[in-house]
Design a protein around this motif. Structure first.
Motif, PDB file in Angstrom:
ATOM      1  N   PHE A 163      14.348  16.508  42.893  1.00 45.82           N
ATOM      2  CA  PHE A 163      13.640  17.194  41.811  1.00 45.82           C
ATOM      3  C   PHE A 163      14.071  16.659  40.449  1.00 45.82           C
ATOM      4  O   PHE A 163      13.245  16.343  39.590  1.00 45.82           O
ATOM      5  CB  PHE A 163      13.902  18.701  41.914  1.00 45.82           C
ATOM      6  N   TRP A 164      15.386  16.521  40.250  1.00 43.17           N
ATOM      7  CA  TRP A 164      15.882  16.032  38.960  1.00 43.17           C
ATOM      8  C   TRP A 164      15.571  14.552  38.758  1.00 43.17           C
ATOM      9  O   TRP A 164      15.249  14.128  37.646  1.00 43.17           O
ATOM     10  CB  TRP A 164      17.387  16.271  38.859  1.00 43.17           C
ATOM     11  N   VAL A 165      15.671  13.745  39.817  1.00 36.68           N
ATOM     12  CA  VAL A 165      15.380  12.314  39.697  1.00 36.68           C
ATOM     13  C   VAL A 165      13.927  12.097  39.282  1.00 36.68           C
ATOM     14  O   VAL A 165      13.624  11.362  38.327  1.00 36.68           O
ATOM     15  CB  VAL A 165      15.679  11.574  41.020  1.00 36.68           C
ATOM     16  N   ILE A 166      13.008  12.748  40.011  1.00 31.16           N
ATOM     17  CA  ILE A 166      11.590  12.570  39.709  1.00 31.16           C
ATOM     18  C   ILE A 166      11.262  13.159  38.343  1.00 31.16           C
ATOM     19  O   ILE A 166      10.485  12.571  37.572  1.00 31.16           O
ATOM     20  CB  ILE A 166      10.730  13.193  40.819  1.00 31.16           C
ATOM     21  N   GLY A 167      11.873  14.287  38.006  1.00 32.90           N
ATOM     22  CA  GLY A 167      11.645  14.882  36.695  1.00 32.90           C
ATOM     23  C   GLY A 167      12.085  13.967  35.569  1.00 32.90           C
ATOM     24  O   GLY A 167      11.362  13.770  34.581  1.00 32.90           O
ATOM     25  N   ALA A 168      13.276  13.359  35.706  1.00 33.67           N
ATOM     26  CA  ALA A 168      13.788  12.456  34.670  1.00 33.67           C
ATOM     27  C   ALA A 168      12.888  11.233  34.528  1.00 33.67           C
ATOM     28  O   ALA A 168      12.558  10.811  33.404  1.00 33.67           O
ATOM     29  CB  ALA A 168      15.218  12.037  34.999  1.00 33.67           C
ATOM     30  N   LEU A 169      12.461  10.655  35.654  1.00 32.15           N
ATOM     31  CA  LEU A 169      11.615   9.467  35.606  1.00 32.15           C
ATOM     32  C   LEU A 169      10.227   9.797  35.038  1.00 32.15           C
ATOM     33  O   LEU A 169       9.667   9.013  34.265  1.00 32.15           O
ATOM     34  CB  LEU A 169      11.475   8.867  37.003  1.00 32.15           C
ATOM     35  N   ALA A 170       9.681  10.955  35.415  1.00 32.81           N
ATOM     36  CA  ALA A 170       8.358  11.338  34.919  1.00 32.81           C
ATOM     37  C   ALA A 170       8.395  11.576  33.411  1.00 32.81           C
ATOM     38  O   ALA A 170       7.486  11.153  32.678  1.00 32.81           O
ATOM     39  CB  ALA A 170       7.870  12.595  35.641  1.00 32.81           C
ATOM     40  N   LEU A 171       9.441  12.235  32.932  1.00 36.48           N
ATOM     41  CA  LEU A 171       9.557  12.478  31.495  1.00 36.48           C
ATOM     42  C   LEU A 171       9.804  11.182  30.729  1.00 36.48           C
ATOM     43  O   LEU A 171       9.307  11.006  29.610  1.00 36.48           O
ATOM     44  CB  LEU A 171      10.690  13.477  31.233  1.00 36.48           C
ATOM     45  N   PHE A 172      10.555  10.255  31.332  1.00 37.45           N
ATOM     46  CA  PHE A 172      10.764   8.945  30.707  1.00 37.45           C
ATOM     47  C   PHE A 172       9.424   8.208  30.567  1.00 37.45           C
ATOM     48  O   PHE A 172       9.132   7.620  29.517  1.00 37.45           O
ATOM     49  CB  PHE A 172      11.735   8.107  31.545  1.00 37.45           C
ATOM     50  N   ALA A 173       8.605   8.242  31.628  1.00 32.62           N
ATOM     51  CA  ALA A 173       7.291   7.599  31.571  1.00 32.62           C
ATOM     52  C   ALA A 173       6.411   8.259  30.516  1.00 32.62           C
ATOM     53  O   ALA A 173       5.659   7.576  29.806  1.00 32.62           O
ATOM     54  CB  ALA A 173       6.619   7.655  32.942  1.00 32.62           C
TER      55      ALA A 173
ATOM     56  N   PRO B 279      12.508  12.455  18.997  1.00 30.84           N
ATOM     57  CA  PRO B 279      12.527  11.986  20.400  1.00 30.84           C
ATOM     58  C   PRO B 279      12.750  13.109  21.410  1.00 30.84           C
ATOM     59  O   PRO B 279      13.683  13.083  22.206  1.00 30.84           O
ATOM     60  CB  PRO B 279      13.698  10.990  20.397  1.00 30.84           C
ATOM     61  N   GLY B 280      11.855  14.102  21.389  1.00 24.05           N
ATOM     62  CA  GLY B 280      12.045  15.267  22.248  1.00 24.05           C
ATOM     63  C   GLY B 280      11.854  14.989  23.723  1.00 24.05           C
ATOM     64  O   GLY B 280      12.641  15.447  24.558  1.00 24.05           O
ATOM     65  N   TRP B 281      10.797  14.237  24.086  1.00 21.80           N
ATOM     66  CA  TRP B 281      10.515  13.996  25.502  1.00 21.80           C
ATOM     67  C   TRP B 281      11.609  13.168  26.159  1.00 21.80           C
ATOM     68  O   TRP B 281      12.058  13.473  27.264  1.00 21.80           O
ATOM     69  CB  TRP B 281       9.164  13.286  25.643  1.00 21.80           C
ATOM     70  N   VAL B 282      12.041  12.108  25.477  1.00 20.28           N
ATOM     71  CA  VAL B 282      13.051  11.242  26.082  1.00 20.28           C
ATOM     72  C   VAL B 282      14.406  11.942  26.127  1.00 20.28           C
ATOM     73  O   VAL B 282      15.209  11.719  27.039  1.00 20.28           O
ATOM     74  CB  VAL B 282      13.117   9.887  25.334  1.00 20.28           C
ATOM     75  N   THR B 283      14.665  12.834  25.171  1.00 26.57           N
ATOM     76  CA  THR B 283      15.906  13.615  25.214  1.00 26.57           C
ATOM     77  C   THR B 283      15.917  14.543  26.425  1.00 26.57           C
ATOM     78  O   THR B 283      16.953  14.728  27.077  1.00 26.57           O
ATOM     79  CB  THR B 283      16.060  14.439  23.923  1.00 26.57           C
ATOM     80  N   THR B 284      14.754  15.112  26.735  1.00 28.37           N
ATOM     81  CA  THR B 284      14.661  15.966  27.914  1.00 28.37           C
ATOM     82  C   THR B 284      14.911  15.163  29.193  1.00 28.37           C
ATOM     83  O   THR B 284      15.592  15.627  30.115  1.00 28.37           O
ATOM     84  CB  THR B 284      13.270  16.625  27.975  1.00 28.37           C
ATOM     85  N   SER B 285      14.374  13.943  29.241  1.00 29.69           N
ATOM     86  CA  SER B 285      14.627  13.074  30.385  1.00 29.69           C
ATOM     87  C   SER B 285      16.114  12.782  30.514  1.00 29.69           C
ATOM     88  O   SER B 285      16.690  12.846  31.615  1.00 29.69           O
ATOM     89  CB  SER B 285      13.848  11.763  30.229  1.00 29.69           C
ATOM     90  N   ALA B 286      16.764  12.474  29.400  1.00 29.91           N
ATOM     91  CA  ALA B 286      18.202  12.181  29.420  1.00 29.91           C
ATOM     92  C   ALA B 286      19.006  13.400  29.857  1.00 29.91           C
ATOM     93  O   ALA B 286      20.010  13.276  30.575  1.00 29.91           O
ATOM     94  CB  ALA B 286      18.656  11.720  28.039  1.00 29.91           C
TER      95      ALA B 286
END
Length: 427
Positions: free
Chosen positions: A293-303, A67-74
């Motif tokens: 920047f962090w909010v949009i980054g977290a949401l984009a990586l979650f998507a 779960p690399g992408w979702v870990t980055t979002s977290a």
């Protein structure tokens, strides 16, 4: 959002990204077979050899079970909350469960996913517009112009070839995600996909147990006129939602990184890069922009993580139902449901056991994407030349582009195998 392995020497990597996005643009030939028959590309490949679909499914799962992408979002969420690295595991587990629930409870799964992706694109484009106004410097625009000039010299990070291969393959929509174009086209009801059952939730939707085998239309003048409309629409959609969005976001996110952290000493070779970039934006522009920047980054990586779970599960469900369980009274929807939750529980188990994804697996999973593109570029040529009526077969410059894709990703694959073999055996 892109980050380079050696940020201290980061330039504007637009020419390389442009070349790969252009190559992947022509991999929309994946859509040709589905528009014409309603079958997915994996079903078409499996008509040539029964187990081709399973080969691609295993490679996709090997790339995406960790779960690399979702870990980055977290991790980006912790930059916002200040909760520290210790909470990343639990935030990631919560995100994985939300993804699984979202994908298995939506009445029509593609509709839910499409809405998430539209929100992601909207957020990223919002960030891009704000960055242009407040953060991207004039020097970055100059470097962009130089990068787009043929023969221009610009700083290139000294990447290991396997990492470079993964970066090239993942620019745009690499690996199995390209293959899933045909599944999404079917679920949107484009072309002959209109006559194939869509993926729906076995809990909240109306499901059908029919396998996803398609139909061949007669090449009459009336049908060919319809075909030209379908193909024109597919090209326009691919141009806007993939090529244009990919190029613009890659270019402008690279420019934002160049404007804020280029040349900083001791810059982290990992997710910490984004923390430094956000903190720099808070200092240079204002606290609000770093947070945005962090909010949009977290949401984009979650998507992105949600899309990865979806496409891996779609490929698996399509192959298992159509090839191996065709005569069983089990629907593709239920197989999809099972695979989504297997991926989710595997990710949760990995996190609870405290495993970190080893660098070797990161490199291998990224390399799988290029290997997949090499192999299915060959299969697309065969499939779209042999299985379709002469009037709609791939030909001329599009056939040449697929040959180029074979050569491009084949060369990357061979060179990476040679490099890794030399490392393992001390050559």
């Amino acid at each position: 959002m892109k980050q380079e392995a050696q940020p201290a020497t980061v330039g504007i990597p637009v020419p390389q990204s442009r070349e790969d996005v252009n190559t992947q643009w022509f991999l929309m030939e994946i859509a040709r077979y589905t528009l014409a028959t309603g079958e997915t590309a994996l079903t078409g490949f499996s008509r040539m050899w029964r187990h081709w679909g399973l080969v691609f499914v295993l490679m996709a799962l090997a790339s995406n079970l960790w779960p690399g992408w979702v870990t980055t979002s977290a991790t980006m969420v912790t930059y916002l909350t200040g909760s520290g690295e210790g909470s990343v595991r639990w935030i990631t587990i919560g995100m994985l469960v939300v993804i699984a629930l979202g994908l298995t409870l939506a009445p029509v799964i593609y509709t839910a996913l499409e809405r998430v992706i539209f929100v992601k694109i909207g957020l990223v484009l919002t960030l891009v517009v704000i960055a242009i106004v407040f953060a991207i410097t004039a020097e970055s625009w100059v470097e962009l112009g130089r990068g787009l000039t043929v023969g221009a010299e610009f700083p290139v990070p000294p990447l290991e070839f396997a990492l470079l291969m993964g970066a090239i393959a993942y620019a745009g929509a690499g690996g199995g995600q390209n293959l899933c174009q045909s599944n999404w086209i079917r679920d949107k009801g484009f072309g002959m996909g209109l006559y194939i059952p869509r993926l729906v939730s076995p809990v909240t939707g109306h499901e059908e147990a029919a396998p996803s085998t398609g139909f061949q239309f007669a090449p009459t003048p009336e049908n060919l006129a319809r075909w030209r409309q379908w193909w024109r629409f597919a090209n326009v959609e691919q141009a806007v939602t993939f090529a244009l969005v990919s190029f613009v976001t890659i270019a402008l996110m690279s420019m934002l990184a160049y404007s804020t952290v280029f040349g900083k000493p001791g810059l982290a070779n990992g997710i910490g890069f984004l923390q430094v970039e956000g903190e720099t934006l808070r200092t240079v522009v204002g606290p609000w922009f770093g947070v945005l920047f962090w909010v949009i980054g977290a949401l984009a990586l979650f998507a992105s993580a949600m899309g990865i779970v979806d496409y891996s599960s779609r490929l698996a469900a399509d192959t298992i139902k159509t090839i191996y369980l065709r005569d069983r009274a089990v629907s593709e929807n239920r197989i999809y449901f099972v695979v989504v939750w297997v991926m989710t529980l595997t990710g949760v188990t990995i996190l609870l056991l405290g495993f970190d994804q080893p660098l070797l697996l990161l490199v291998l999973s990224a390399s799988f994407a290029a290997v997949m593109m090499f192999v299915y570029s060959i299969l697309l040529i065969v499939l779209n030349r042999r299985a379709l009526p002469g009037a709609i077969r791939v030909r001329t410059f599009r056939l040449g582009a697929l040959v180029w894709s074979v050569a491009f990703f084949g060369s990357l694959t061979v060179l990476t195998v040679i490099q890794q073999a030399e490392r393992l055996f001390g050559g």
